[in-house]
Write a protein that holds these residues in place. Structure first.
Motif, PDB file in Angstrom:
ATOM      1  N   UNK A  81       0.443  -1.208   0.106  1.00 48.51           N
ATOM      2  CA  UNK A  81       0.180  -0.006   0.006  1.00 48.51           C
ATOM      3  C   UNK A  81       0.780   1.118   0.359  1.00 48.51           C
ATOM      4  N   UNK A  82       1.939   1.091   0.973  1.00 46.67           N
ATOM      5  CA  UNK A  82       2.778   2.127   0.771  1.00 46.67           C
ATOM      6  C   UNK A  82       3.428   2.337  -0.322  1.00 46.67           C
ATOM      7  N   UNK A  83       3.585   1.746  -1.331  1.00 51.16           N
ATOM      8  CA  UNK A  83       4.436   1.704  -2.799  1.00 51.16           C
ATOM      9  C   UNK A  83       3.148   1.976  -3.304  1.00 51.16           C
ATOM     10  N   UNK A  84       2.349   1.847  -3.871  1.00 54.08           N
ATOM     11  CA  UNK A  84       1.136   2.196  -4.316  1.00 54.08           C
ATOM     12  C   UNK A  84       1.227   4.015  -4.294  1.00 54.08           C
ATOM     13  N   UNK A  85       1.069   4.397  -2.987  1.00 57.60           N
ATOM     14  CA  UNK A  85       0.542   5.615  -2.567  1.00 57.60           C
ATOM     15  C   UNK A  85       2.077   6.938  -2.718  1.00 57.60           C
ATOM     16  N   UNK A  86       3.638   5.673  -3.119  1.00 55.79           N
ATOM     17  CA  UNK A  86       4.695   6.489  -2.664  1.00 55.79           C
ATOM     18  C   UNK A  86       4.293   6.373  -4.596  1.00 55.79           C
ATOM     19  N   UNK A  87       4.343   5.673  -5.429  1.00 52.68           N
ATOM     20  CA  UNK A  87       4.613   5.700  -7.265  1.00 52.68           C
ATOM     21  C   UNK A  87       3.244   7.066  -7.442  1.00 52.68           C
ATOM     22  N   UNK A  88       2.419   6.878  -6.698  1.00 50.56           N
ATOM     23  CA  UNK A  88       0.857   8.099  -7.166  1.00 50.56           C
ATOM     24  C   UNK A  88       1.992   9.787  -6.525  1.00 50.56           C
ATOM     25  N   UNK A  89       2.233   9.634  -5.556  1.00 51.93           N
ATOM     26  CA  UNK A  89       2.769  10.906  -5.239  1.00 51.93           C
ATOM     27  C   UNK A  89       3.780  11.098  -5.691  1.00 51.93           C
ATOM     28  N   UNK A  90       5.195  10.436  -6.850  1.00 47.81           N
ATOM     29  CA  UNK A  90       5.979  10.480  -7.000  1.00 47.81           C
ATOM     30  C   UNK A  90       6.257  10.847  -8.642  1.00 47.81           C
ATOM     31  N   UNK A  91       5.241   9.894  -9.516  1.00 48.46           N
ATOM     32  CA  UNK A  91       5.217   9.399 -10.257  1.00 48.46           C
ATOM     33  C   UNK A  91       3.789  10.127 -10.388  1.00 48.46           C
ATOM     34  N   UNK A  92       2.766  10.422 -10.904  1.00 53.13           N
ATOM     35  CA  UNK A  92       1.790  11.050 -10.731  1.00 53.13           C
ATOM     36  C   UNK A  92       0.960  11.719  -9.899  1.00 53.13           C
ATOM     37  N   UNK A  93       2.361  12.933  -9.151  1.00 52.53           N
ATOM     38  CA  UNK A  93       1.820  14.270  -8.447  1.00 52.53           C
ATOM     39  C   UNK A  93       0.337  14.635  -8.912  1.00 52.53           C
ATOM     40  N   UNK A  94       0.737  14.664 -10.407  1.00 53.95           N
ATOM     41  CA  UNK A  94      -1.138  16.000 -10.924  1.00 53.95           C
ATOM     42  C   UNK A  94      -2.008  15.187 -10.054  1.00 53.95           C
ATOM     43  N   UNK A  95      -2.573  13.509 -10.353  1.00 56.58           N
ATOM     44  CA  UNK A  95      -3.683  13.007 -10.511  1.00 56.58           C
ATOM     45  C   UNK A  95      -4.035  13.100  -9.089  1.00 56.58           C
ATOM     46  N   UNK A  96      -3.433  13.640  -7.959  1.00 53.53           N
ATOM     47  CA  UNK A  96      -3.714  14.012  -6.745  1.00 53.53           C
ATOM     48  C   UNK A  96      -5.114  15.484  -6.353  1.00 53.53           C
ATOM     49  N   UNK A  97      -5.543  14.835  -6.057  1.00 48.99           N
ATOM     50  CA  UNK A  97      -6.711  16.445  -5.730  1.00 48.99           C
ATOM     51  C   UNK A  97      -6.794  16.177  -3.522  1.00 48.99           C
ATOM     52  N   UNK A  98      -7.221  17.541  -3.223  1.00 49.13           N
ATOM     53  CA  UNK A  98      -6.980  17.661  -1.755  1.00 49.13           C
ATOM     54  C   UNK A  98      -7.995  16.739  -0.891  1.00 49.13           C
ATOM     55  N   UNK A  99      -8.711  15.832  -0.881  1.00 49.99           N
ATOM     56  CA  UNK A  99      -9.292  15.241  -0.782  1.00 49.99           C
ATOM     57  C   UNK A  99      -8.022  13.717  -0.672  1.00 49.99           C
ATOM     58  N   UNK A 100      -8.002  13.387  -1.525  1.00 44.49           N
ATOM     59  CA  UNK A 100      -6.468  12.547  -1.552  1.00 44.49           C
ATOM     60  C   UNK A 100      -5.534  12.983  -0.287  1.00 44.49           C
ATOM     61  N   UNK A 101      -4.982  13.893  -0.338  1.00 44.94           N
ATOM     62  CA  UNK A 101      -3.768  14.014   0.818  1.00 44.94           C
ATOM     63  C   UNK A 101      -4.302  14.266   1.790  1.00 44.94           C
ATOM     64  N   UNK A 102      -5.539  13.971   2.532  1.00 42.40           N
ATOM     65  CA  UNK A 102      -6.174  14.512   3.723  1.00 42.40           C
ATOM     66  C   UNK A 102      -6.475  12.688   3.726  1.00 42.40           C
ATOM     67  N   UNK A 103      -6.485  11.486   2.836  1.00 45.01           N
ATOM     68  CA  UNK A 103      -6.450  10.511   2.882  1.00 45.01           C
ATOM     69  C   UNK A 103      -5.647   9.574   3.037  1.00 45.01           C
TER      70      UNK A 103
END
Length: 1406
Positions: A1177-1199
């Motif tokens: 799970x950490x690897x999935x979140x880390x890959x999204x934050x590092x490789x697809x940061x534009x896909x994150x929305x405010x609610x995603x960061x809180x989650x």
């Protein structure tokens, strides 16, 4: 009859259950003494009937039974029944024991709680003794659980009653007289079986407060020791350490009653306990003095007893009696050690090490004696190495290293007391090859001398070692072999002595050699550079004086040439050569030490002697190597007058290097002795010295002929056909070749480089340069008659080129060698016969192709037609039989084909398509060999390289037509091969590998069809068929070949999915996920998904397939029936898909990311205590934050912050080892959000601060020696993936420090579209400043936690991050933190941190 009466409901009479139970128990009691065959206590029917009566499933029934059962048990005692049962059940066969225990345990679990209150403590002791008899029952007969239940129940009852018993002295006496031996015999089994309660009960009985008081008041009348002395020695000895530990624990527990406050002060109670324990230890040790016991059996319990004293910190140096006892044990151990019993040396030395750790002062009077024994032990002795390290650490801490080296020198002198003068080399080699002179220990000595000898000690230390050397020299002088420096001034004439009478004593020679070897370590390592100028000059003058008064006279005699009566070279004494080599070694060590500024100079006579000794066959090889080093040093300083002769003599000594393939040298000069292979060993040693240290000197002074001669000697082992061993524990001629070739300094010497190139041209002159097109265009020419000789020459060349940097080869030489390699390749392949291994030929072929691929990857060599010809030759199917040989260089061939094919594609022109057509035709011929795994692999490489390096639009219509034809033929052949492979009932190992190769090619063909894009040939769907079939096979799931097969089956399914239409996508996605889950399930292939994660398709998945697949993954994971293993697999698959997402799918990625984060939170109970799931799970979140940061929305960061906080929260349960990967991933998530999405972090800075606080607290480690409750208090604040026994390492703390520093780094927000442009780079320095104090407070609290420790290395690594936080703090925030958030200790820690921050802060001055 009783069973029938109970089972028949029609037979009714009042209290039937009570009557039958009374009858059974009464019969148990009255007939318990009967034989086993007729004893009702062992009858299963009786126990089953009793169980059916008293074991009720409902609460109301249990209450009713207890109402009449308790009075019944008051009348019928249970303890005699239980004792009889436990006594007799041990004599039954194992299968009957299982049945009896299974039927009786439920009854006993009901009867015992009701009956235990009426059993007195004496009877409970008998019950406890009875339980000891069943401890050794075979646990494999399903007895472990019922046995443990019975034993624990009885023992707990006995312990609870024993605590309040008034007659404990009587119980202890009874236990000693009747039950002690049985208990002692069971102690080893109790600890192994997890029945520690039984041991505790025995220890509590044995060491009651009354018994302890008697032992303390009158140690001479010790009833425990007297009882132990009556037991068999083999039973007592293993149990003594446990008894000593129990004595100490129970004495400490009862300390207030044993040592009342009125009699002794509080602070002396601990000393009294220590004294009593040592007295008991002394008594236990006295039991070990039994003549008939083997020495090896004696020292094991002695060592364990001492380990208990060390572990419990029992020794106190302020009590003379304790010190006297342990001194006596030290003396005993040293006396035994000196007796030289080989079987017990390691054990005794372990005991001495234990005494040294207890208090080194105990062993200090005997250190010299111990070191004299340690010096002769093998260097592999762990106990010897530990003792040396303990001694060195003690002397480092006390800053008395000079005393330590004085002790070492005294010990080395004692090693020659009992030397065999007929063979002195054994002692000499044993000591120099022993632990004292072992390389790792010598390095520790050097570091200690540099770091722990103070400047004030240098001159005294130097004078001390100088006097030792002079004393050893004076002993040699008295042997009349070496002139004394004073007497020689007044003696102009010396009487000519007979050589035999002037032979130096081996003992004195070895003593002098040992002193020289120690001084070789000491003097160059002294901190001379830290002395004042005057003191430094004095030290240098002292060393120069030693060289004049000692070393030079020794060399004048030791290097003297001896002549026989005929004028030839006479035999030399071993002692004289050892003295001379030791003196030269000392001179060399001093000359390489720059602070000493020592430059040895030899006059013409001495230089002539040394050169003459180099060519003498009577000189010890050890002396020759030292002469060579010394003369080379003199040459580097410019003081050698005859360099040409030196080079000639050295090369003469090196010439035997290629004579043997098995010789080696351990790297130590003492190993060069007079033996049959001494010339080969000397040649290896000299080659090592020249190639590792003196190549610049040799290159600058030797002639071109000499350098060519040296290169021929250097490469002679491989030119003779010997194998090159790349990794060796010893110095061989092969390592002397490999090491310089890998060194840039070797190739930077132009003279040596020219000699190497000349050697390469000479060895390959037999090949010549032929026309590549004519040679390889047709069948390879037959080999020449001398081809076998050419093979060895070429092997030597390409072995050398394997380690040669391409940058140092001239272009013409590189091109010639490459073309010769290709020609040689063709000639060699023509000699290969199908079905033969050809191991040596395959090795040469591998070397040749490795060089060719490296050369072509560096720069082009062939023109376009030659490249096409070589590629066609490599793809020629005529070599298929040889290519499938296990020794065939497949990897080198694949790299070579890839390089050539890339060159063909780059040089392709539409008006000259012949080359490309030729390659396609060769590939089509290769496709006709589906049963050859290597040919299928080559075809896969050709197609992958073609798709990776070009676009189909680049090729002409004819080439595209041939590609379609290749696609169709390869598709049909591969489909038939796959169907044929899976039609069998079983798969052998070779069949598994072949099927995996076919599936890899099938996946490549699917990609090729999509790449060409206008193919009308339908591609069959084989993924489902293949998956079903391979799942039906029985196989070894962990075998690498099966895991590879699973991987390729999944990738084939994914490739087929990429070709479906939008309407077929939902169903096809479900099929793919079913195959993926089935093949990647944890029970089948736990490491499978790692390979899937490395898959990157040639073209991204279509958008409709990508969106459908992510939707199906979310639906699958949302189902509550989905197991954790399958959820983890889906998370890993999502990570792969998002990494290779097609363009225009940002909204889909955002939706999937949000749904995944919600899923993780909704099902956190499923994964929050599973390390593997949390990591994925950490690897999935880390890959999204590092490789697809534009896909994150405010609610995603809180989650995300919520998930991270959950992972960092404290837990009562912890894994067996710390998962540093989770820490790294959490730090990566936080760092990626800070760097890429600062805009989303700003609204939630308190959450960021909370995460950083938790991360900072994880740098703590629990203090050693904490109690269970204290440890639990600390560990409950750690996450479940942190184990307190394995704290975070320095590398993890460094990551945390970089994370804190990144808060001050200016970055831009990564967005999509126009918002990305015209951004201003900013950091979180100002916004986060008001929260930085909380992170600093968390660090201060971690450092000041009394139950924890933050190591110095950890603090050092985290300082840069803390300094970044200090830089954010405003003055107001810092004052508020100091006043309100910190106590006095915290304020002191914060002040220290702030002072360090101010020291390193740049203030703009200079």
């Amino acid at each position: 009859m009783a069973s029938q009466a109970w089972s028949q409901p029609t037979l009714y009479f009042p209290n039937k259950d009570q009557v039958i139970a009374d009858w059974i128990l009464t019969r148990f009691l009255k007939e318990k003494e009967k034989p086993s065959s007729s004893n009702p206590v062992l009858d299963v029917d009786h126990w089953q009937l009793l169980s059916s009566i008293i074991c009720c499933g409902d609460i109301e029934g249990s209450r009713r039974v207890k109402a009449w059962l308790t009075p019944l048990l008051n009348r019928t005692p249970l303890a005699p029944i239980l004792i009889a049962f436990l006594d007799r059940v041990t004599h039954l066969p194992p299968e009957i024991q299982t049945t009896v225990f299974a039927s009786s345990t439920p009854c006993l679990s009901v009867l015992w709680p009701l009956a235990k209150h009426k059993i007195n403590v004496e009877m409970l002791l008998e019950c406890f003794s009875a339980t000891l008899r069943i401890v050794c029952l075979d646990p494999s007969q399903k007895l472990a659980q019922p046995r443990a239940a019975v034993c624990s129940t009885v023992t707990n009852t006995y312990l609870s009653v024993l605590t309040h018993a008034s007659n404990r002295r009587k119980l202890s006496s009874t236990f000693l007289s009747s039950h002690l031996e049985l208990w002692l015999r069971r102690i080893p089994v109790l600890h192994r079986s997890g029945l520690g309660d039984l041991y505790s009960a025995g220890a509590e009985t044995l060491f009651s407060p009354e018994t302890l008081r008697q032992l303390i008041d009158d140690p001479a009348a010790n009833p425990v020791i007297q009882a132990l002395s009556r037991v068999e020695t083999a039973v007592v000895l293993p149990s003594l350490p446990a008894l000593l530990e129990s004595f100490h624990e129970l004495a400490n527990r009862n300390r207030t009653s044993l040592f009342p406050h009125s009699q002794q002060a509080t602070h002396t109670i601990a000393d009294n306990i220590r004294a009593s324990t040592i007295e008991f230890y002394n008594a236990c040790d006295g039991l070990i003095h039994v003549p008939q016991v083997e020495p090896s059996c004696v020292w094991v319990p002695r060592l364990q007893l001492l380990s208990v004293i060390e572990k419990k910190n029992i020794f106190s140096g302020g009590q003379p009696r304790i010190t006297q006892i342990l001194f006596e044990k030290c003396r005993l151990a040293v006396d035994e050690l000196r007796s030289q019993i080989a079987d017990t040396t390691e054990l005794i030395l372990d005991a001495i090490c234990c005494l040294s750790r207890i208090d080194f002062n105990l062993i200090s009077p005997y250190v010299t004696s111990v070191l004299s024994v340690v010096a002769k032990l093998p260097s592999s002795s762990k106990a010897a190495a530990e003792f040396l390290e303990i001694g060195l650490d003690h002397h480092k801490k006390t800053r008395i290293l000079p005393a330590y080296f004085s002790t070492v020198l005294d010990a080395l002198e004692q090693t020659t007391d009992n030397i065999d003068c007929s063979n002195p080399y054994n002692t000499y080699a044993a000591v120099l090859g022993g632990p004292i002179f072992e390389e790792s220990h010598v390095e520790k000595l050097r570091k200690a001398l540099k770091g722990f000898v103070t400047p004030g000690q240098c001159l005294g230390f130097l004078a001390q070692t100088k006097s030792t050397l002079e004393r050893a020299y004076s002993k040699l002088s008295r042997q009349r072999d070496i002139p004394d420096s004073e007497s020689s001034k007044h003696s102009h004439k010396r009487r000519k002595l007979d050589p035999e009478s002037t032979m130096c004593s081996p003992v004195k020679a070895i003593d002098f050699a040992f002193v020289c070897n120690v001084i070789t370590i000491v003097w160059p390592s002294l901190p001379i550079h830290s002395l004042m100028d005057e003191s430094r000059s004095e030290a240098v003058n002292e060393i120069q004086g030693v060289n004049t008064s000692v070393v030079t006279p020794v060399l004048s005699v030791g290097l003297k040439l001896e002549r026989d009566e005929e004028g030839g070279s006479a035999s030399r004494s071993w002692s004289r050569d050892i003295i001379a080599s030791s003196a030269l070694r000392l001179q060399y060590a001093l000359s390489v030490c720059i602070p000493l500024n020592f430059q040895p100079a030899y006059d013409t006579k001495m230089e002539s002697r040394m050169l003459s000794l180099l060519e003498s066959s009577n000189v010890l090889p050890e002396l020759k190597i030292e002469i060579g080093r010394s003369l080379l040093m003199s040459a580097s300083l410019g003081s050698l007058k005859d360099m040409e002769t030196l080079v000639e003599r050295l090369l003469t000594c090196v010439e035997p290097v290629g004579m043997s393939d098995n010789e080696s040298w351990g790297g130590k000069a003492y190993q060069l002795s007079r033996r049959e292979n001494s010339s080969q060993q000397l040649s290896i040693a000299l080659l090592h010295v020249l190639s590792h240290r003196w190549l610049p000197t040799l290159s600058g002074a030797a002639t071109a002929e000499d350098l060519q001669h040296f290169i021929r000697l250097l490469f002679s082992p491989i030119s003779e056909g010997h194998r090159v061993k790349d990794h060796s524990t010893q110095e061989t001629e092969h390592s002397s070749i490999i090491t310089p070739l890998r060194s840039p300094a070797f190739w930077e010497l132009p003279e040596l480089r020219s000699a190497v190139l000349s050697y390469l041209n000479e060895k390959t002159s037999c090949l010549g340069i032929a026309d590549v097109i004519k040679t390889l265009g047709n069948l390879p020419p037959p080999p020449s008659p001398d081809f076998s000789l050419d093979i060895h020459k070429v092997q030597a060349v390409y072995t050398i080129l394997r380690y040669t940097p391409m940058e140092y080869l001239p272009k013409s030489t590189r091109i010639d060698l490459t073309k010769k390699a290709i020609i040689f390749d063709g000639q060699l392949v023509s000699t290969l016969k199908p079905g033969s291994a050809h191991g040596d030929l395959m090795g040469v072929l591998s070397l040749s192709r490795e060089y060719t691929s490296r050369s072509l990857a560096y720069a082009a060599v062939f023109d376009r037609l030659e490249t096409v010809t070589v590629t066609k030759y490599l793809l020629d199917p005529r070599w298929g039989a040889s290519a499938d040989s296990p020794t065939f260089p497949g990897a080198a061939t694949e790299r070579l084909i890839s390089v050539h094919l890339n060159a063909v594609i780059k040089s392709y022109r539409a008006d000259d398509e012949l080359g490309m057509l030729t390659i396609i035709k060769s590939a089509q011929l290769t496709a006709e060999f589906p049963q050859s795994p290597f040919r299928q692999t080559l075809l896969t490489i050709v197609l992958e390289t073609l798709m990776r390096s070009s676009q189909v639009s680049k090729f002409s219509a004819r080439v595209c037509r041939d590609l379609r034809s290749l696609f169709s033929s390869a598709l049909d052949a591969t489909e038939r091969a796959i169907i044929c492979s899976i039609c069998t009932d079983t798969l052998q190992e070779r069949d598994v590998t072949l099927l995996a190769t076919h599936l890899k090619l099938w996946r490549t063909l699917i990609s090729l069809g999509a790449w060409i894009s206008d193919i009308d040939v339908p591609v069959p769907k084989l993924a489902v068929i293949v998956a079903k079939k391979i799942l039906s096979y029985r196989k070894t799931e962990s075998a690498l070949s099966w895991l590879t097969l699973y991987n390729h089956a999944i990738l084939v399914s994914l490739s087929e999915l990429s070709t479906v239409s939008a309407g077929e996508a939902p169903k096809a996605s479900e099929v793919f996920l079913a195959i993926y889950v089935s093949l990647s399930h944890g029970n089948r292939a736990p490491g499978l998904n790692d390979s899937v994660g490395g898959f990157t398709p040639f073209q991204p998945l279509p958008v409709h397939v990508f969106e459908t697949l992510l939707t199906k993954i979310s639906e699958f994971c949302s189902e509550t029936a989905t197991s954790l293993v399958d959820v983890v697999s889906m998370v890993r698959l999502s990570q792969v898909l998002l990494r290779n997402a097609p363009e225009g799918t940002m909204k889909t990625i955002q939706k999937h990311t949000t749904s995944s984060l919600h899923l993780f939170l909704n099902r956190q109970a499923l994964w929050c205590m599973d390390t593997n799931a949390s990591l994925e799970i950490c690897r999935f979140i880390s890959s999204v934050c590092a490789e697809r940061p534009a896909a994150l929305r405010p609610g995603d960061v809180m989650l995300t912050w919520t998930i991270v906080s959950k992972l960092l929260s404290g837990s009562e349960n912890h894994d067996s080892s710390t998962s540093t990967d989770i820490f790294r991933e959490i730090a990566g998530i936080t760092s990626a959000l800070v760097r890429h999405r600062r805009d989303l972090v700003l609204p939630a800075l308190p959450l960021l601060s909370a995460v950083l606080q938790r991360l900072v607290t994880l740098i703590r480690a629990t203090r050693p020696g904490l109690g269970a409750k204290q440890t639990r208090t600390v560990t409950n604040n750690f996450p479940f993936w942190v184990n307190s026994k394995q704290p975070l390492g320095v590398s993890e703390v460094e990551i945390l420090s970089r994370l804190l520093v990144s808060l001050t780094t200016k970055t831009t927000v990564r967005l999509v579209g126009p918002a990305q442009e015209n951004q201003k780079m900013e950091s979180l320095t100002r916004p986060f400043g008001k929260y930085a104090s909380y992170v600093l407070v968390a660090y201060v609290q971690a450092v000041n936690d009394p139950l924890c420790i933050v190591y110095a290395a950890t603090r050092k690594e985290v300082y840069p991050g803390l300094f970044a936080l200090c830089d954010m703090l405003s003055g107001h925030d810092r004052e508020a933190m100091m006043l309100s958030a910190l106590d006095e200790g915290g304020k002191a820690t914060m002040k220290t941190l702030w002072n360090d921050y101010k020291k390193q802060k740049y203030v703009g001055q200079g």
